[in-house]
Motif scaffolding. Sequence first.
Motif, short mmCIF file in Angstrom:
data_model
loop_
_atom_site.label_atom_id
_atom_site.label_comp_id
_atom_site.label_asym_id
_atom_site.label_seq_id
_atom_site.Cartn_x
_atom_site.Cartn_y
_atom_site.Cartn_z
N LEU B 95 1.66 15.96 -53.42
CA LEU B 95 2.40 16.78 -54.38
C LEU B 95 1.87 18.21 -54.41
N ALA B 96 0.53 18.33 -54.40
CA ALA B 96 -0.07 19.66 -54.40
C ALA B 96 0.22 20.35 -53.07
N ALA B 97 0.20 19.58 -51.97
CA ALA B 97 0.50 20.15 -50.66
C ALA B 97 1.93 20.67 -50.63
N ALA B 99 3.60 21.92 -53.11
CA ALA B 99 3.67 23.19 -53.82
C ALA B 99 3.05 24.31 -52.99
N VAL B 100 1.83 24.06 -52.47
CA VAL B 100 1.12 25.13 -51.76
C VAL B 100 1.80 25.47 -50.44
N LEU B 101 2.20 24.45 -49.68
CA LEU B 101 2.68 24.71 -48.32
C LEU B 101 4.18 24.98 -48.27
N PHE B 103 6.74 25.15 -51.42
CA PHE B 103 7.48 25.84 -52.49
C PHE B 103 7.34 27.36 -52.40
#
Lengths: 340, 441
Positions: B95-97, B99-101, B103
């Motif tokens: 999920l964090a990936a 956003a970072v990669l 979104f």
Amino acid sequence: MSLDLNAVWFFLVALLLAGYALLDGFDLGVGALHLFAEKDEDRRVLLNAIGPVWDGNEVWLLTAGGAVFAAFPPVYATVFSGFYLALMLLLVALIARAVAIEFRSKQPMPLWRSFWDRAFAAGSILAAVLLGVAFGNLVRGVPVGADGEFAGAFFGLLHPYPLLMGFFALALFALHGALYLTLKTEGALLEKARGWARKAFDLFAAVFIAMMACTLFFIPRIGRALGEHPLLLLAPLAAILAVANLRRELCRGRDFQAFLSSCALILALAAFFAGGMFPALVYSLPEAQNSLSAYNASSSQKTLAIMLVIAGLGMPLVIAYKAFVYWVFRGKVTLGPASY
Amino acid sequence: MDTVLLARLQFALTISFHYLFPPLTIGLGVLLAAMEGLHLKTGDALYRRMSEFWARVLGLTFAMGVATGIVMEFEFGTNWAAYSRFVGDVFGSPLAAEAVLAFFLESVFLAVVLFGRDKVGPVLYFLSTVLVAFGAHLSAFWIIVANSWQQTPAGFRIVGEGAAARAEIVDFWAMVFNPSTVDRFTHTIVGAWQSGAFLVVSVSAFYLLMRRHEAFAKASLKFGLALALLASLSQLETGHMSTLGVAKNQPAKFAAIEAHYEKSAPAPLHLIGWVDAKNERVRGLAVPGLASFLLSGDPHRPVTGLRAFPPQDRPPVAAVFLTHHMMVSIGMALIGLSLLGVFFWRRGTLYEQTWLLLLYLPSFLLPQAANQLGWQAAEVGRQPWLVYNLLRTSEGVSKVVPAGHILFSLLLFTLVYAGLFLVYAYLLAAKVLHGPEEARS
């Protein structure tokens, strides 16, 4: 303090939230000021000032949320379920803000436009206040049970200190948004934006003093942290200097320097609170032993390391794209056929 | 009312509504990059008109996806706190990936596509359309990784006991490429292409029937049909691979998809049918042994049926059977519709086939329906598990949120989303009726 993975992730989350406040902060501020612009064309300029960037700015909040979920799952679970109603209202506010920007320009009817203008302003104001109240609760502390679950109630979140923090967030973002607008507007609207910035500054200065005083006097653990790490005093000092410089630049009409000062102010405040709260992410009041910290509420070391690799690969790219988009859309807003 | 049921209803409502938009963004993103690529190559202004028009539709749809997407990231924590504690170590990183990669990439380059045509050169503009499409696919990849891990968990170990038990990553890549990631990603992405392609086909057919913007509509129709045919035929393969994976990794779900009750017997394939869950049988038209044949090449190969699982471990059969069969039927119809179009295109008489254009008019609804039905089959078929064989849905819910609060937020979302849906539909219809900007000389 030693710099281990848990500490790194604590401060990375703080950095992501600071990035959010720095960037989406001015979007929310523009929204809060939106109704003070009376002419349709002025409102369009306001929307187009943030048009190409607001969505990318909101991603900082999503990234911070994702980072907390991955690095500190119990914190994510406790805070999000504990602040349930407040977060549902925040979601509706963020939805209203997002769709209002997109929908407003699509039809010319005055009733249509004024409806979405109000939705944009209300959504932005509500989001700023709710984010501030939520943050104020984390600074002050919330009841946490021995099982790590939130043990309070919705109305318990409406203590005066968090409410003051909500009001502070609104004043800060309104000031920050007005300063951003001075970079993007021209002519009569620029004069208007400068006027908003001056008024917002007066309001902000009063709330800033109240908030800092209450934090130092009524949040004992922040005072303790300052006592243990005197270097941390540099952060509130930097914030005060940034405020003083902001006022000076505002009086001289140097818009860009004033905006940079409000950016510096936000970063200094973020450093102050992050340093003052470390290592607690959810400070438990009154039973401090139930607090969720970067050490007792983290993911495994392996996950923290993997996430650091992802952040290490991703964040430089993110900074590069962001610099690119701000460069492409630099300068004053001109309305064209593709504008909102 | 029961908090688990309310939390499930709210998740189902918010994810189903959200999922109306990302498939369109993904599909239109591919077409937009193709149009802009041809514009760059040929310099033909028609391609530019097309890309400008479809970029507006993409922008409106993207805003809806953003507005409804942020809800999803919050909801794991607000409504499924126990689940979040259990899976955070594993589930949080994709999920964090995302956003970072993905979104950031998508949001930045979409801004260039929507507002920056006069601010960047033509090559950079084309690259921006490619990066928007790439970002949308990347975002889908990470979210499918997270969801697939719930279906077929891999690369983890369980630490702690009872309420304190949680999953921890031991092998990141085994988690990312868990047994169902690739099949489910391709199946989902191709479904998204169908959504975008058939929207373009529908709108183009509308203009041709109304005899408006004909040059624009003819060219758009070809783009739409080309992607529609490619995607619809690919769905045979990706759907087949997904089903094989389900049969292997989630036998109870597979048994529910075919409503195959017998513990171990050759499985028929129902072309049409109705599940009588009470008497554990299906009424309808079935080809004996066909499901066994499709799985193994042998019509007599026994397949594990629902009775091999204790009743509390079986998914709701009728809903899974029905949604899956409806999805497959729509998939077949989409193959037929795109083959017909390409057939008449090759014969040079496509634009005169009024009956076919009339069929195309509502065709944009079909992939949307198939995507929704397919996800319902996938997610209801995973029940009673929230994480397959590890965590039950009833164990994952937030304990501190009272039912009244969920009821309040459920009503709030229902109202807000109903309003948003009407406005989006109205604005999309207005955009289509207004049509592309006329050619400039």
